[in-house]
Design a protein around this motif. Sequence first.
Motif, PDB file in Angstrom:
ATOM      1  N   ASP A  95      18.138  -6.908   2.605  1.00  0.00           N
ATOM      2  CA  ASP A  95      19.064  -6.331   4.230  1.00  0.00           C
ATOM      3  C   ASP A  95      18.794  -5.051   4.739  1.00  0.00           C
ATOM      4  O   ASP A  95      19.792  -4.672   5.418  1.00  0.00           O
ATOM      5  N   LEU A  96      18.506  -4.592   3.795  1.00  0.00           N
ATOM      6  CA  LEU A  96      17.968  -3.040   4.297  1.00  0.00           C
ATOM      7  C   LEU A  96      17.402  -2.032   5.067  1.00  0.00           C
ATOM      8  O   LEU A  96      16.366  -2.783   5.731  1.00  0.00           O
ATOM      9  N   LEU A  97      18.308  -1.700   6.069  1.00  0.00           N
ATOM     10  CA  LEU A  97      17.350  -1.444   7.395  1.00  0.00           C
ATOM     11  C   LEU A  97      16.200  -0.295   6.734  1.00  0.00           C
ATOM     12  O   LEU A  97      15.903   0.016   6.616  1.00  0.00           O
ATOM     13  N   ASP A  98      15.087  -1.089   8.051  1.00  0.00           N
ATOM     14  CA  ASP A  98      14.429  -0.316   8.141  1.00  0.00           C
ATOM     15  C   ASP A  98      13.115  -0.270   6.675  1.00  0.00           C
ATOM     16  O   ASP A  98      12.338   0.268   6.043  1.00  0.00           O
ATOM     17  N   TYR A  99      12.958  -2.215   6.962  1.00  0.00           N
ATOM     18  CA  TYR A  99      12.540  -2.330   5.716  1.00  0.00           C
ATOM     19  C   TYR A  99      11.272  -2.185   5.300  1.00  0.00           C
ATOM     20  O   TYR A  99      10.382  -2.815   4.491  1.00  0.00           O
ATOM     21  N   GLU A 100      10.099  -2.320   6.884  1.00  0.00           N
ATOM     22  CA  GLU A 100       9.047  -2.045   6.629  1.00  0.00           C
ATOM     23  C   GLU A 100       8.469  -0.745   6.022  1.00  0.00           C
ATOM     24  O   GLU A 100       7.291  -0.326   6.037  1.00  0.00           O
ATOM     25  N   ARG A 101       8.816   0.117   6.119  1.00  0.00           N
ATOM     26  CA  ARG A 101       8.626   1.542   4.695  1.00  0.00           C
ATOM     27  C   ARG A 101       8.698   0.982   3.610  1.00  0.00           C
ATOM     28  O   ARG A 101       7.567   2.040   2.485  1.00  0.00           O
ATOM     29  N   ILE A 102       8.825  -0.201   3.158  1.00  0.00           N
ATOM     30  CA  ILE A 102       7.900  -0.828   2.083  1.00  0.00           C
ATOM     31  C   ILE A 102       6.289  -0.796   1.928  1.00  0.00           C
ATOM     32  O   ILE A 102       5.787  -0.049   0.977  1.00  0.00           O
ATOM     33  N   VAL A 103       6.171  -0.714   3.223  1.00  0.00           N
ATOM     34  CA  VAL A 103       4.506  -0.593   3.334  1.00  0.00           C
ATOM     35  C   VAL A 103       4.398   1.306   2.691  1.00  0.00           C
ATOM     36  O   VAL A 103       3.273   1.177   1.968  1.00  0.00           O
ATOM     37  N   GLY A 104       5.043   1.751   3.528  1.00  0.00           N
ATOM     38  CA  GLY A 104       4.552   3.564   3.526  1.00  0.00           C
ATOM     39  C   GLY A 104       4.812   3.810   1.978  1.00  0.00           C
ATOM     40  O   GLY A 104       3.977   4.492   1.728  1.00  0.00           O
ATOM     41  N   ASN A 105       5.635   3.332   1.284  1.00  0.00           N
ATOM     42  CA  ASN A 105       6.078   3.635  -0.157  1.00  0.00           C
ATOM     43  C   ASN A 105       5.254   3.116  -0.945  1.00  0.00           C
ATOM     44  O   ASN A 105       4.984   3.476  -2.035  1.00  0.00           O
ATOM     45  N   LEU A 106       4.418   2.104  -0.774  1.00  0.00           N
ATOM     46  CA  LEU A 106       3.471   1.848  -1.272  1.00  0.00           C
ATOM     47  C   LEU A 106       2.008   2.503  -1.017  1.00  0.00           C
ATOM     48  O   LEU A 106       1.441   2.662  -2.329  1.00  0.00           O
ATOM     49  N   HIS A 107       2.082   2.832  -0.130  1.00  0.00           N
ATOM     50  CA  HIS A 107       0.586   3.391  -0.202  1.00  0.00           C
ATOM     51  C   HIS A 107       1.023   4.970  -1.137  1.00  0.00           C
ATOM     52  O   HIS A 107       0.499   5.471  -1.953  1.00  0.00           O
ATOM     53  N   ARG A 108       2.176   5.386  -1.135  1.00  0.00           N
ATOM     54  CA  ARG A 108       2.563   6.267  -2.328  1.00  0.00           C
ATOM     55  C   ARG A 108       2.735   5.957  -3.849  1.00  0.00           C
ATOM     56  O   ARG A 108       1.652   6.374  -4.643  1.00  0.00           O
ATOM     57  N   ALA A 109       2.863   4.724  -3.975  1.00  0.00           N
ATOM     58  CA  ALA A 109       2.935   4.605  -5.321  1.00  0.00           C
ATOM     59  C   ALA A 109       1.654   3.828  -5.867  1.00  0.00           C
ATOM     60  O   ALA A 109       1.274   4.438  -6.783  1.00  0.00           O
TER      61      ALA A 109
END
Length: 308
Positions: A259-273
């Motif tokens: 339910d967090l807004l802008d959930y698509e950021r998981i993808v960018g965050n995974l690039h960093r991870a």
Amino acid sequence: MASRDRDCFGKTVEVSSGVYAYIQGDGSWWINNTGFLVGSRGVVSIDACSTEARTRAYLDAIDDLSDQPVRTLINTHHHGDHTFGNYLFPEATIVGQERSRAAIQAWGTPRSAPFWTEVEWGDIELAPPFLTFDESVTVYVDDLACKVMHMGVPAHTNNDAVAWLPERKVLFAGDLLFRDVTPFIFQGSLGGMLQTLSAVEELGAETIVPGHGPVSGPEIFGEVTSYLRFVQQVAADGIAAGLTPLEAARETDLGEFADLLDYERIVGNLHRAYSEARGEQWGTPLDAVAALEDMVIFNGGKPLSCHA
């Protein structure tokens, strides 16, 4: 804690005597929080806004509460939602962490397409900090000390700074902290973010103004840390399964973070991870276009929604 609506852009919240947060909308893409400290001889602003209209509305909100000029503008990091409006503070000394100046210049003027829905930015002129610091600097508002500190490692970016009022236990966290909005670490470091949050939490803040989302208490540290640990686990599982960051994101149940807004950021965050799992140095530059393209694909091929 007193609050009142200023206009359709933001709400001014008095978080301590003479100390105000300016909370904008839902805190989604390019809609940030700012704040200001009112003194007898001038005002200190913490960040500007993303568009000309939003920054002018913010300046009107300051004018409602003080007839003094904004003499100092502190940027918590280089991202345009916090800095594009800098040029509308002509009387202010603009302060930022040393690396923020070059980062603002490298970012350039705002653009929406092809990654975000179109925004009316206004006639933006870049105005990077011209007083910079490495680790910390203290700004005084009358006798109230505002300690502006970089915690030494990349986190949200490589130039994050918090504004800490130890006498009031009030923290302006910039984008080290998000509330009800997905944290974003693509340009910083997952490990560095966790280390930085641990250090900042030790300051003992009781009232926290995050970079996006409502004014919070210290519980926000645990919420953001939990999300970052989740990203670490998704990355570990994705790497073990031979998945790309986009594929790992598509296979992931966001669970409590859905339910967090802008959930698509998981993808960018995974690039960093993934980068850090490969052993790359915290803050190593990554391919921003590739990550944003993956985020758009994850978003059904549609540009990311921006209501700035």
